[in-house]
Design a protein around this motif. Structure first.
Motif, PDB file in Angstrom:
ATOM      1  N   GLY A  85       0.805  -1.208   0.000  1.00  0.00           N
ATOM      2  CA  GLY A  85       0.000   0.000   0.000  1.00  0.00           C
ATOM      3  C   GLY A  85       0.839   1.259   0.000  1.00  0.00           C
ATOM      4  O   GLY A  85       1.961   1.277  -0.533  1.00  0.00           O
ATOM      5  N   PHE A  86       0.289   2.312   0.614  1.00  0.00           N
ATOM      6  CA  PHE A  86       0.941   3.620   0.617  1.00  0.00           C
ATOM      7  C   PHE A  86       1.015   4.182   2.033  1.00  0.00           C
ATOM      8  O   PHE A  86       0.057   4.072   2.807  1.00  0.00           O
TER       9      PHE A  86
ATOM     10  N   GLY B 285       7.377   7.868  -3.500  1.00  0.00           N
ATOM     11  CA  GLY B 285       8.683   7.225  -3.434  1.00  0.00           C
ATOM     12  C   GLY B 285       8.601   5.712  -3.500  1.00  0.00           C
ATOM     13  O   GLY B 285       7.572   5.108  -3.187  1.00  0.00           O
ATOM     14  N   TYR B 286       9.694   5.121  -3.894  1.00  0.00           N
ATOM     15  CA  TYR B 286       9.836   3.665  -3.908  1.00  0.00           C
ATOM     16  C   TYR B 286      11.308   3.338  -3.642  1.00  0.00           C
ATOM     17  O   TYR B 286      12.198   4.181  -3.813  1.00  0.00           O
TER      18      TYR B 286
ATOM     19  N   PHE C 240       4.822   7.109   0.012  1.00  0.00           N
ATOM     20  CA  PHE C 240       5.817   6.077  -0.267  1.00  0.00           C
ATOM     21  C   PHE C 240       5.083   4.750  -0.364  1.00  0.00           C
ATOM     22  O   PHE C 240       4.138   4.502   0.393  1.00  0.00           O
ATOM     23  N   SER C 241       5.520   3.896  -1.276  1.00  0.00           N
ATOM     24  CA  SER C 241       4.823   2.628  -1.488  1.00  0.00           C
ATOM     25  C   SER C 241       5.753   1.432  -1.336  1.00  0.00           C
ATOM     26  O   SER C 241       6.849   1.408  -1.900  1.00  0.00           O
TER      27      SER C 241
ATOM     28  N   VAL D 107      -5.479  -1.757  -0.291  1.00  0.00           N
ATOM     29  CA  VAL D 107      -4.506  -2.804  -0.593  1.00  0.00           C
ATOM     30  C   VAL D 107      -4.279  -2.802  -2.099  1.00  0.00           C
ATOM     31  O   VAL D 107      -5.218  -2.990  -2.880  1.00  0.00           O
ATOM     32  N   ILE D 108      -3.029  -2.583  -2.525  1.00  0.00           N
ATOM     33  CA  ILE D 108      -2.744  -2.485  -3.963  1.00  0.00           C
ATOM     34  C   ILE D 108      -2.066  -3.751  -4.503  1.00  0.00           C
ATOM     35  O   ILE D 108      -1.705  -3.803  -5.678  1.00  0.00           O
ATOM     36  N   GLY D 109      -1.908  -4.737  -3.656  1.00  0.00           N
ATOM     37  CA  GLY D 109      -1.281  -5.990  -4.069  1.00  0.00           C
ATOM     38  C   GLY D 109      -0.742  -6.722  -2.852  1.00  0.00           C
ATOM     39  O   GLY D 109      -1.015  -6.336  -1.710  1.00  0.00           O
ATOM     40  N   TYR D 110       0.031  -7.770  -3.119  1.00  0.00           N
ATOM     41  CA  TYR D 110       0.582  -8.582  -2.034  1.00  0.00           C
ATOM     42  C   TYR D 110       2.025  -8.959  -2.345  1.00  0.00           C
ATOM     43  O   TYR D 110       2.431  -9.036  -3.508  1.00  0.00           O
TER      44      TYR D 110
END
Length: 222
Positions: A86-87, A109-110, A150-151, A173-176
């Motif tokens: 997530g973020f 950011g990443y 930030f993700s 939730v943007i993924g796992y």
């Protein structure tokens, strides 16, 4: 064992035996004990350094997201834990949804070398993506407002949030991430051995104890 600072999935409070916590750290220690070999944790500043080390064969074991690109050079065990992604939003930001984040002039950011680096351009193509060198670097940029957010996985995000007053981990939730033990394919430990070890840690309750000690947040059911 390759580890990196700042996340309960790897290592926190690295102050020597009896004072260190982290799922990766403890899994490596238990596997070494099972194999009756010495345990030598090597702690890096960021995950990209860990991945470079196992790719070169200079470390024997990692605990990381078992993504398809990493599986090209790492032999993974079965999934050990599943974590939401997530973020984390800066205290200077009022953004609260994916649609609000996916706009021009929004800086997200990443971590360099992370899967977010390849995934975020498709998820938020209109935002400006900013590489960061470590969680410490990302925290500084969020505190100053140089980053809107930030993700990464939520285990790291909640740990970062504890150091940034008034920051927020968004509920979306943007993924796992599917974290597993891994060894270099050039000299891989048999996957049956790794899987049997994971099964044993689960059946004896040791994995549950390690997870609790780590203080991890953001876990999803496997």
């Amino acid at each position: 064992m390759g580890l990196y600072k700042g996340t309960p999935t790897s290592v926190l409070d690295f102050n020597g035996p009896g004072q260190t916590r982290g799922i990766g750290y403890e899994l490596g220690k238990n596997l070494a004990a099972q194999l009756e070999v010495g345990y030598d944790p090597v702690v890096f500043e960021k995950n990209a350094d860990v991945l470079a080390a196992i790719k070169s064969g200079s470390i024997d074991l990692v605990f990381t997201n078992a993504s398809a690109d990493r599986a090209k050079y790492i032999q993974f065990s079965k999934t050990v834990i599943k974590i939401e992604k997530g973020f984390l939003m800066s205290p200077h930001s009022k953004l609260g949804s994916l649609s609000e984040i996916n706009r021009r002039n929004i800086k997200i950011g990443y971590s360099v070398g992370s899967n977010s680096q390849s995934e975020l351009p498709n998820l938020i193509p209109n935002a400006s993506l900013v590489p960061t060198q470590s969680t410490k670097h990302a925290i500084a940029l969020l505190k100053s407002g140089e980053l809107d957010g930030f993700s990464t996985n939520k285990a790291i995000l909640y740990e970062m949030a504890a150091s940034i007053p008034k920051s927020r981990v968004l509920p979306a939730v943007i993924g796992y991430e599917y974290l597993a033990l891994g060894t270099p394919k050039s000299r891989a430990i048999p996957d049956s051995l790794l899987n049997d070890f994971v099964d044993r840690m689960e059946s004896t309750g040791k994995l549950k104890e390690i997870i609790q000690r780590s203080g991890i947040q953001g876990l999803a059911p496997n």
